[in-house]
Design an enzyme around this catalytic site. Structure first.
Site, PDB file in Angstrom:
ATOM      1  N   HIS A 180       0.761  -1.283  -0.087  1.00  0.00           N
ATOM      2  CA  HIS A 180       0.096  -0.040   0.102  1.00  0.00           C
ATOM      3  C   HIS A 180       0.792   1.344  -0.068  1.00  0.00           C
ATOM      4  CE1 HIS A 180      -3.161   2.809   1.559  1.00  0.00           C
ATOM      5  NE2 HIS A 180      -3.971   2.154   1.186  1.00  0.00           N
ATOM      6  N   ASP A 257       2.092  -4.774   7.564  1.00  0.00           N
ATOM      7  CA  ASP A 257       0.605  -4.149   7.337  1.00  0.00           C
ATOM      8  C   ASP A 257      -0.224  -5.176   7.630  1.00  0.00           C
ATOM      9  OD1 ASP A 257      -1.691  -2.912   6.524  1.00  0.00           O
ATOM     10  OD2 ASP A 257      -0.501  -2.263   4.685  1.00  0.00           O
ATOM     11  N   LYS A 283     -11.687  -0.832   9.322  1.00  0.00           N
ATOM     12  CA  LYS A 283     -11.771  -2.152   8.560  1.00  0.00           C
ATOM     13  C   LYS A 283     -12.188  -3.459   9.407  1.00  0.00           C
ATOM     14  CE  LYS A 283      -8.193  -0.538   5.251  1.00  0.00           C
ATOM     15  NZ  LYS A 283      -8.899  -0.211   4.178  1.00  0.00           N
ATOM     16  N   CYS A 419      -4.526   2.291  -3.838  1.00  0.00           N
ATOM     17  CA  CYS A 419      -3.548   2.789  -3.103  1.00  0.00           C
ATOM     18  C   CYS A 419      -2.316   1.844  -3.438  1.00  0.00           C
ATOM     19  CB  CYS A 419      -3.771   3.114  -1.871  1.00  0.00           C
ATOM     20  SG  CYS A 419      -5.007   4.405  -1.364  1.00  0.00           S
TER      21      CYS A 419
END
Length: 464
Positions: A180, A257, A283, A419
């Site tokens: 990302h 991540d 999320k 992204c």
């Protein structure tokens, strides 16, 4: 700074034509706006209430939990909403909405500073949320949990606090082309400042980051490996425990991540032995505006920054307060705690098992669409894809698809580069469409999406 990133030719999609297409072909039937389907159930304050309708035989997890999400029970543009954009953000159950309401109605106050009842209550609930995150990812101490605005801020915190303090000219930072933007840009900037080198891992033939190449890139020059757990485009899952072991063998740290894994599967930071891990509340059924950083306590304690300022010198508070200057997102943290309670009530293993099945169903149903390419590995007994699919249909722009699906069918998907522009350039495209599921989705959602996608593709092909 040296950046080793492959340069591949890019395929240019035709200019999005949905405005012309829809207004000229179907202007009489374009539907705008939404309305609530009041006849559908929208209550359930906690997951511990009856999850399933007892009149339904063996309801799926999706059918059992949908009543807890009021937003799902509405019409959009004249059609029943099909929300499958969960990789961008998830919806919120009533329990989380009520937790936010309770805070603002009952004990809204600043934390850590006041001695009155409301401040003490707010502080207790805020720190309780931290302990819930600790338990949820199995950290060894609540001080290893730092609340941030989002995962992007958490990555920046590591880059600028740990990175600037520990990297020097010639040191190497390893990432993959599938990261990302928020995991790439901070390290680009830090590398420019200190003279470090960025090295990128390519994809293999299955469109998964090449783990063999990653192992080959590791050396004593490697100081940190920055990788995703689950790709938000490819749906692939990386072997984080192995990568952490390899990184530690050469004296490097690892930052993960986990935005697309923590909401969907059991993540145990002690078992994975990662040094840093980030995730976002929004999320995982929690509020927007808050995320968290996990860091091993000895690392956090060695990292500089702010707080406790005197006129002639400064001292640093202990983690996590050292990294939480000013008034934090109190209500949002409490809402995140409520989301963790909700997810834990269902069980992350149950969520993951259901989503693997549902994600495979999505992948297989998408194969029925002519001239489609789905990115990432095919599901199999060995390969467990995340419950999302990024795809393109030949000669159709993904924004055309997403717009028509929304306006004509009430189906919410994502289009764009998600992204992850370097990844899309590597794949030879500049955008893709993405359908992403969560545990409150059902096979009926998938079927409705596939039906709508067939109709959408047929509509645009009718102009050829």
């Amino acid at each position: 700074m040296e950046v080793l990133l492959p340069k591949l030719p890019s395929f240019k999609f035709p200019t999005p034509s949905y405005c012309r297409s829809i207004t000229t072909k179907t202007s009489s039937c374009v539907r705008v706006g939404f309305r609530r389907l009041s006849s559908l159930p929208v209550c359930a304050s906690t997951v511990n209430e009856a999850l399933a309708d007892p009149t339904v035989d063996s309801p799926s997890l999706g059918h059992s939990t949908r009543p807890h999400f009021p937003i799902l029970h509405q019409e959009v543009n004249g059609s029943k909403l099909v929300y499958i954009d969960n990789a961008a953000t998830s919806q919120k159950p009533t329990a989380v909405i009520k937790a936010l309401q309770n805070y603002y109605e009952g004990y809204n106050s600043n934390v850590h500073r006041g001695i009155h009842f409301l401040s003490a209550k707010a502080t207790d609930e805020y720190e309780s949320a931290r302990r819930k995150v600790e338990a949820f990812i199995n950290a060894s101490d609540s001080r290893e949990i730092v609340f941030t605005r989002n995962a992007t801020e958490a990555i920046n915190l590591v880059a600028y606090s740990w990175g600037l303090s520990n990297l020097k000219p010639g040191d190497e930072i390893i990432l993959t082309v599938a990261e990302h933007h928020s995991a790439i840009v901070p390290w680009q900037l830090v590398a420019q400042k200190v003279g470090a080198v960025l090295k990128f891992v390519n994809l293999n033939d299955e469109e998964v980051p090449n783990i063999d190449q990653l192992k080959e890139l590791l050396s004593r020059k490697t100081k940190i490996v920055v990788v995703h757990h689950v790709s938000n485009v490819l749906a692939s899952v990386l072997p984080i425990k192995d990568i952490a072991h390899w990184a530690h063998d050469v004296g490097a740290k690892i930052l993960v991540d986990a935005c697309q894994s923590v909401p969907h599967m059991t993540v145990d930071v002690q078992d994975l032995d990662v040094d840093f891990l980030v995730a976002s509340s929004h999320k995982m059924c929690g509020p927007t505006g808050i995320g968290f950083l996990y860091g091993k306590l000895d690392l956090l304690s060695s990292m500089p920054p702010f707080l406790d300022v005197y006129l002639d010198h400064s001292t640093y508070a202990e983690p996590p307060s050292r990294f939480e200057a000013g008034t934090p997102a109190i209500g949002e943290a409490i809402g995140l705690g409520a989301a963790i309670d909700y997810l834990s009530g269902i069980g992350m293993e149950a969520i993951h098992e259901y989503e693997v099945e549902l994600g495979t169903y999505l992948y297989e149903r998408l194969l029925s669409v002519p001239n489609i390419h789905i990115y990432g590995p095919a599901p199999s007994k060995e390969v467990k894809r995340a419950s999302l699919c990024s795809f393109n249909v030949e000669n159709l722009h993904p924004t055309d698809l997403a717009t028509f699906l929304d306006q004509q069918h009430g189906v919410a998907i994502r289009s764009g580069h998600h992204c992850a522009q370097p990844l899309h350039r590597y794949l030879g495209v500049n955008a893709s469409a993405r359908a992403s599921l969560y545990f409150y989705n059902t096979k009926e959602d998938v079927d409705n999406f596939i039906h709508a996608l067939h109709d959408t593709v047929s509509f645009f092909n009718s102009f050829k």
